[in-house]
Write a protein that holds these residues in place. Sequence first.
Motif, PDB file in Angstrom:
ATOM      1  N   PRO A 146      37.689 139.589  41.073  1.00 15.50           N
ATOM      2  CA  PRO A 146      37.116 139.719  39.728  1.00 15.50           C
ATOM      3  C   PRO A 146      37.891 140.775  38.944  1.00 15.50           C
ATOM      4  N   SER A 147      37.827 140.682  37.628  1.00 17.10           N
ATOM      5  CA  SER A 147      38.613 141.584  36.794  1.00 17.10           C
ATOM      6  C   SER A 147      38.324 143.066  37.048  1.00 17.10           C
ATOM      7  N   PRO A 148      37.068 143.509  37.319  1.00 15.44           N
ATOM      8  CA  PRO A 148      36.884 144.938  37.603  1.00 15.44           C
ATOM      9  C   PRO A 148      37.652 145.396  38.837  1.00 15.44           C
ATOM     10  N   ALA A 149      37.698 144.546  39.872  1.00 14.18           N
ATOM     11  CA  ALA A 149      38.436 144.912  41.082  1.00 14.18           C
ATOM     12  C   ALA A 149      39.930 144.958  40.804  1.00 14.18           C
ATOM     13  N   THR A 150      40.425 144.031  39.995  1.00 18.16           N
ATOM     14  CA  THR A 150      41.843 144.051  39.647  1.00 18.16           C
ATOM     15  C   THR A 150      42.190 145.321  38.891  1.00 18.16           C
ATOM     16  N   ALA A 151      41.310 145.737  37.982  1.00 14.42           N
ATOM     17  CA  ALA A 151      41.545 146.981  37.242  1.00 14.42           C
ATOM     18  C   ALA A 151      41.600 148.170  38.193  1.00 14.42           C
ATOM     19  N   LEU A 152      40.707 148.192  39.186  1.00 10.10           N
ATOM     20  CA  LEU A 152      40.725 149.278  40.167  1.00 10.10           C
ATOM     21  C   LEU A 152      42.001 149.246  41.001  1.00 10.10           C
ATOM     22  N   LEU A 153      42.435 148.051  41.372  1.00  8.72           N
ATOM     23  CA  LEU A 153      43.661 147.918  42.150  1.00  8.72           C
ATOM     24  C   LEU A 153      44.868 148.433  41.369  1.00  8.72           C
ATOM     25  N   MET A 154      44.963 148.067  40.089  1.00  8.55           N
ATOM     26  CA  MET A 154      46.086 148.525  39.266  1.00  8.55           C
ATOM     27  C   MET A 154      46.062 150.042  39.097  1.00  8.55           C
ATOM     28  N   SER A 155      44.862 150.585  38.933  1.00  6.00           N
ATOM     29  CA  SER A 155      44.731 152.036  38.791  1.00  6.00           C
ATOM     30  C   SER A 155      45.151 152.749  40.069  1.00  6.00           C
ATOM     31  N   ALA A 156      44.711 152.212  41.210  1.00  4.78           N
ATOM     32  CA  ALA A 156      45.063 152.807  42.495  1.00  4.78           C
ATOM     33  C   ALA A 156      46.568 152.735  42.727  1.00  4.78           C
ATOM     34  N   TRP A 157      47.158 151.586  42.392  1.00  2.48           N
ATOM     35  CA  TRP A 157      48.598 151.420  42.566  1.00  2.48           C
ATOM     36  C   TRP A 157      49.362 152.430  41.700  1.00  2.48           C
ATOM     37  N   GLY A 158      48.928 152.606  40.464  1.00  2.00           N
ATOM     38  CA  GLY A 158      49.594 153.550  39.584  1.00  2.00           C
ATOM     39  C   GLY A 158      49.527 154.969  40.115  1.00  2.00           C
ATOM     40  N   HIS A 159      48.360 155.337  40.651  1.00  2.00           N
ATOM     41  CA  HIS A 159      48.186 156.687  41.191  1.00  2.00           C
ATOM     42  C   HIS A 159      49.085 156.887  42.406  1.00  2.00           C
ATOM     43  N   LEU A 160      49.034 155.951  43.343  1.00  2.00           N
ATOM     44  CA  LEU A 160      49.859 156.023  44.545  1.00  2.00           C
ATOM     45  C   LEU A 160      51.344 156.091  44.195  1.00  2.00           C
ATOM     46  N   HIS A 161      51.772 155.133  43.388  1.00  2.00           N
ATOM     47  CA  HIS A 161      53.192 155.042  43.071  1.00  2.00           C
ATOM     48  C   HIS A 161      53.669 156.273  42.296  1.00  2.00           C
ATOM     49  N   GLY A 162      52.832 156.770  41.393  1.00  2.00           N
ATOM     50  CA  GLY A 162      53.211 157.936  40.608  1.00  2.00           C
ATOM     51  C   GLY A 162      53.448 159.159  41.475  1.00  2.00           C
ATOM     52  N   LEU A 163      52.575 159.389  42.452  1.00  2.00           N
ATOM     53  CA  LEU A 163      52.742 160.547  43.333  1.00  2.00           C
ATOM     54  C   LEU A 163      54.003 160.417  44.183  1.00  2.00           C
ATOM     55  N   VAL A 164      54.244 159.207  44.693  1.00  2.76           N
ATOM     56  CA  VAL A 164      55.437 159.005  45.516  1.00  2.76           C
ATOM     57  C   VAL A 164      56.703 159.162  44.674  1.00  2.76           C
ATOM     58  N   ALA A 165      56.704 158.592  43.485  1.00  4.07           N
ATOM     59  CA  ALA A 165      57.879 158.701  42.616  1.00  4.07           C
ATOM     60  C   ALA A 165      58.175 160.157  42.267  1.00  4.07           C
ATOM     61  N   LEU A 166      57.144 160.945  41.997  1.00  5.88           N
ATOM     62  CA  LEU A 166      57.350 162.361  41.698  1.00  5.88           C
ATOM     63  C   LEU A 166      58.039 163.068  42.859  1.00  5.88           C
ATOM     64  N   GLU A 167      57.616 162.725  44.074  1.00  7.04           N
ATOM     65  CA  GLU A 167      58.226 163.369  45.243  1.00  7.04           C
ATOM     66  C   GLU A 167      59.654 162.891  45.464  1.00  7.04           C
ATOM     67  N   VAL A 168      59.880 161.585  45.351  1.00  4.76           N
ATOM     68  CA  VAL A 168      61.220 161.043  45.566  1.00  4.76           C
ATOM     69  C   VAL A 168      62.210 161.639  44.564  1.00  4.76           C
ATOM     70  N   PHE A 169      61.776 161.810  43.326  1.00  8.06           N
ATOM     71  CA  PHE A 169      62.666 162.342  42.298  1.00  8.06           C
ATOM     72  C   PHE A 169      62.695 163.869  42.279  1.00  8.06           C
ATOM     73  N   GLY A 170      62.034 164.500  43.245  1.00  7.69           N
ATOM     74  CA  GLY A 170      62.151 165.943  43.415  1.00  7.69           C
ATOM     75  C   GLY A 170      61.233 166.785  42.557  1.00  7.69           C
ATOM     76  N   HIS A 171      60.243 166.174  41.897  1.00  6.78           N
ATOM     77  CA  HIS A 171      59.407 166.930  40.969  1.00  6.78           C
ATOM     78  C   HIS A 171      58.275 167.693  41.649  1.00  6.78           C
ATOM     79  N   THR A 172      58.071 167.456  42.949  1.00  6.20           N
ATOM     80  CA  THR A 172      57.024 168.205  43.665  1.00  6.20           C
ATOM     81  C   THR A 172      57.629 169.038  44.790  1.00  6.20           C
ATOM     82  N   SER A 173      58.927 169.294  44.709  1.00  2.00           N
ATOM     83  CA  SER A 173      59.593 170.054  45.771  1.00  2.00           C
ATOM     84  C   SER A 173      59.047 171.473  45.886  1.00  2.00           C
ATOM     85  N   PHE A 174      58.448 171.997  44.804  1.00  2.00           N
ATOM     86  CA  PHE A 174      57.900 173.357  44.842  1.00  2.00           C
ATOM     87  C   PHE A 174      56.741 173.465  45.832  1.00  2.00           C
ATOM     88  N   LEU A 175      56.195 172.307  46.262  1.00  2.13           N
ATOM     89  CA  LEU A 175      55.101 172.311  47.229  1.00  2.13           C
ATOM     90  C   LEU A 175      55.605 172.452  48.662  1.00  2.13           C
TER      91      LEU A 175
END
Length: 241
Positions: A188-217
């Motif tokens: 259903p569309s609410p679940a798809t919206a949650l899936l897209m949101s989760a994917w964006g959150h996951l991918h965003g955190l990984v991309a930040l690390e891969v590109f070196g933006h969280t190296s200070f951690l």
Amino acid sequence: MPVDEDTTAPPSLRQRRRAAATQEIVDAAERHLTEHGPAALSLRAVARSLGMTVQALYHYFPSRDALVTALVTKAYDDLADAVQAAVDTPSDDPSLPRLVIATEGYRHWAIAHPERFQLLYGTPLRDYVAPADGPTTQASRRMSEIFERELFKGYSAEQLAAAEVPVLSPSLQAYLEQLPHYGQGYLPSPATALLMSAWGHLHGLVALEVFGHTSFLGDHQAELFRMAMRNLLADIHRRIP
């Protein structure tokens, strides 16, 4: 005389040689990608590394786009394999949700293969257009299937339809309803919206690390990533009645 449908002719010597040469070219292109990054991918350089002429390479890949498509497809497949392997491997922490394990498999692959991750999710290659519904799309669907299955396992369609999300516009809701899904079959569309949101959150955190933006951690990046994924999963499940 009846035909034995189980009998398949083995590949010919010519087919085996072509398959081996194609794989050798892809392997060489991956090495070039690792050493020089996606933007510097060059058929001429790949051919040179194999002692081939560009004209000879064209017999296997008629254009740069064809080679890029092969590289993107293989990267998606390898990433999906890594995620699935993480899920299938017994965890030292039985309380760790399978979805969190899947996201950590995604993160580990991305960190180990930053150039290939950038090929998938970094700056688009100039003038490259992936074939519509081609092998790159088919390969990326494997990722969707794994995360849908781990995220919504055990929930009925009725529960997913009643998920708590901000009110969606009619046009967005209609669009989400017609998107293809691969893990649960129908979402259903609410679940798809949650899936897209989760994917964006996951991918965003990984991309930040891969590109070196969280190296200070420093060495704490893995622990904070796990905490973020636990919180993400808890928030999504809280929204599903």
